[in-house]
Design an enzyme around this catalytic site. Structure first.
Site, PDB file in Angstrom:
ATOM      1  N   SER A 140       0.862  -1.194   0.000  1.00 60.80           N
ATOM      2  CA  SER A 140       0.000   0.000   0.000  1.00 60.80           C
ATOM      3  C   SER A 140       0.895   1.240   0.000  1.00 60.80           C
ATOM      4  CB  SER A 140      -0.845  -0.019   1.276  1.00 60.80           C
ATOM      5  OG  SER A 140      -1.476   1.225   1.479  1.00 60.80           O
ATOM      6  N   TYR A 153      -2.052  -0.767  10.314  1.00 57.58           N
ATOM      7  CA  TYR A 153      -2.101  -1.102   8.887  1.00 57.58           C
ATOM      8  C   TYR A 153      -0.800  -0.653   8.211  1.00 57.58           C
ATOM      9  CZ  TYR A 153      -3.850  -1.335   4.073  1.00 57.58           C
ATOM     10  OH  TYR A 153      -4.020  -1.624   2.726  1.00 57.58           O
TER      11      TYR A 153
END
Ligand SMILES: NC(=O)c1ccc[n+]([C@@H]2O[C@H](COP(=O)([O-])OP(=O)(O)OC[C@H]3O[C@@H](n4cnc5c(N)ncnc54)[C@H](OP(=O)(O)O)[C@@H]3O)[C@@H](O)[C@H]2O)c1
Length: 250
Positions: A140, A153
Site C-alpha cells: 500500500s 495497517y
C-alpha cells in the site's frame, strides 16, 4: 485486450475473490493463464467464479483458504498439484484506529492476515515454483509513507515492502519478488472503510488528496500486477511500485 504472455501458466491469487485480487484474476484468465483464487468465504468464492466464468470460457478455480493458517495454505497448494508460475498475495484487511485504542486482537487480525498470511502462503508456494516464478505482493502507499489514523495497517504494509526486498534477494535468480503499492481503490475494502467512518469522510474527500484528483479503479491496479508478474518482465525483482495517482510523489 493486453497480452501479458501468461498463456498456460498457473497462477494463484490470494484474495482473488474480491476487489483488486478478483480484477487480477479476470485479466490473467483473459490472458490464458490457469487461475486459482483463494479466500475464506465460500459464498464470495462462488460469486467470484460465476463472475469470472461469465467473462471467459476458461475455467477459474476457487479454493477455500485462510492465509493465516499454514495448514490451509499447504493444502491449497497441494490440491492444485501442478507447478506454479505466478503467486499474487492480495489477501489483506484494513483497520482505522489510533494506537491508544488497539487491543491485542487488533494486532493479531491485521498482522496475521497482512504479514503472516503473505509469508505462510509464499512458504507453501515456493516448493511448487521449481521451474522459476514470479511473486507479486500487494502492500500500500501506507507501507511507503505514513498515513493518519491507521498505524497498525501502515506497519503491516511496511513489513510487506521489506519482506518483498528480502525474498527477492533470497530467491533470485529463479523467482522474482516484487511489490505493488496501491493507494485508495474503489473496492469492498474501501467501501467498508467509508461505512466504518460513519460519514466522517466520503470518496470525494479522499479524491481531493490526489494529484490525479480521483481514487483508483481495481482494474488499473490489476493491470500493473499482471505486467509485473508477466514473464516478459524478466529483469524486475525487489521493486516497490506505487499505483497511487501521484500520492507518494507529494
Ligand atoms: N482498496 C484499497 O483502497 C487498497 C489500498 C491499498 C492497498 N490495498 C490492499 O490491496 C489488497 C486487496 O484489497 P481489496 O481492496 O481488493 O480488498 P477486498 O475487496 O476487501 O478483498 C480482500 C480479499 O482478501 C481476502 N481475505 C481477507 N482475509 C483473508 C484471509 N485471512 N485468508 C484468505 N483471504 C483473505 C478476502 O476474502 P475473504 O474475506 O472471503 O477471506 C478478499 O478476497 C489488500 O492487501 C489491501 O490491503 C487496498
Amino acid at each position: 485486450m493486453m497480452n501479458y504472455g501468461c498463456e498456460g501458466l498457473n497462477a494463484v491469487i490470494s484474495g482473488g475473490t474480491s476487489g483488486i485480487g478478483l480484477a487480477t484474476a479476470e485479466k490473467l484468465l483473459a490472458d490464458g493463464a490457469n487461475v486459482y483464487i483463494l479466500g475464506r468465504s465460500v459464498l464470495r468464492g462462488a460469486m467470484a467464479v460465476q463472475k469470472l466464468q461469465a467473462a471467459t470460457e476458461r475455467k477459474a478455480v476457487y479454493i477455500p483458504c485462510d492465509v493465516t493458517n499454514g495448514e490451509d495454505c499447504r493444502k491449497a497448494l497441494q490440491s492444485i498439484g501442478e507447478s506454479l508460475h505466478i503467486l499474487v498475495n492480495a489477501a489483506g484487511v484494513y483497520m482505522e484506529k489510533r494506537l491508544e485504542n488497539f487491543t491485542e486482537e487488533d494486532f493479531s487480525y491485521i498482522i496475521d492476515t497482512n504479514v503472516k498470511g503473505t509469508m505462510l502462503l509464499t512458504q507453501a508456494a515456493l516448493p511448487y515454483m521449481y521451474g522459476g516464478g514470479s511473486i507479486v505482493n500487494i502492500a500500500s502507499d501506507a507501507g511507503i509513507n505514513g498515513n493518519y489514523g491507521c498505524p497498525l495497517y501502515c506497519a503491516s504494509k511496511g513489513a510487506v515492502v521489506a519482506l518483498t526486498k528480502a525474498l527477492a534477494l533470497d530467491y533470485a535468480p529463479n523467482i522474482r519478488v516484487n511489490c505493488v503499492c496501491p493507494a485508495d481503490v474503489d473496492t469492498p475494502l474501501l467501501r467498508k472503510q467509508l461505512e466504518d467512518s460513519n460519514g466522517g469522510y466520503t470518496m470525494a474527500d479522499m479524491a481531493e488528496a490526489y494529484p490525479m484528483q480521483r481514487i483508483g479503479r481495481a482494474e488499473e491496479v490489476a493491470h500493473v500486477i499482471c505486467s509485473v508478474a508477466s514473464p516478459v518482465n524478466g529483469f524486475m525483482t525487489g521493486a516497490v511500485i506505487p499505483v497511487d495517482g501521484g500520492l507518494t510523489a507529494k
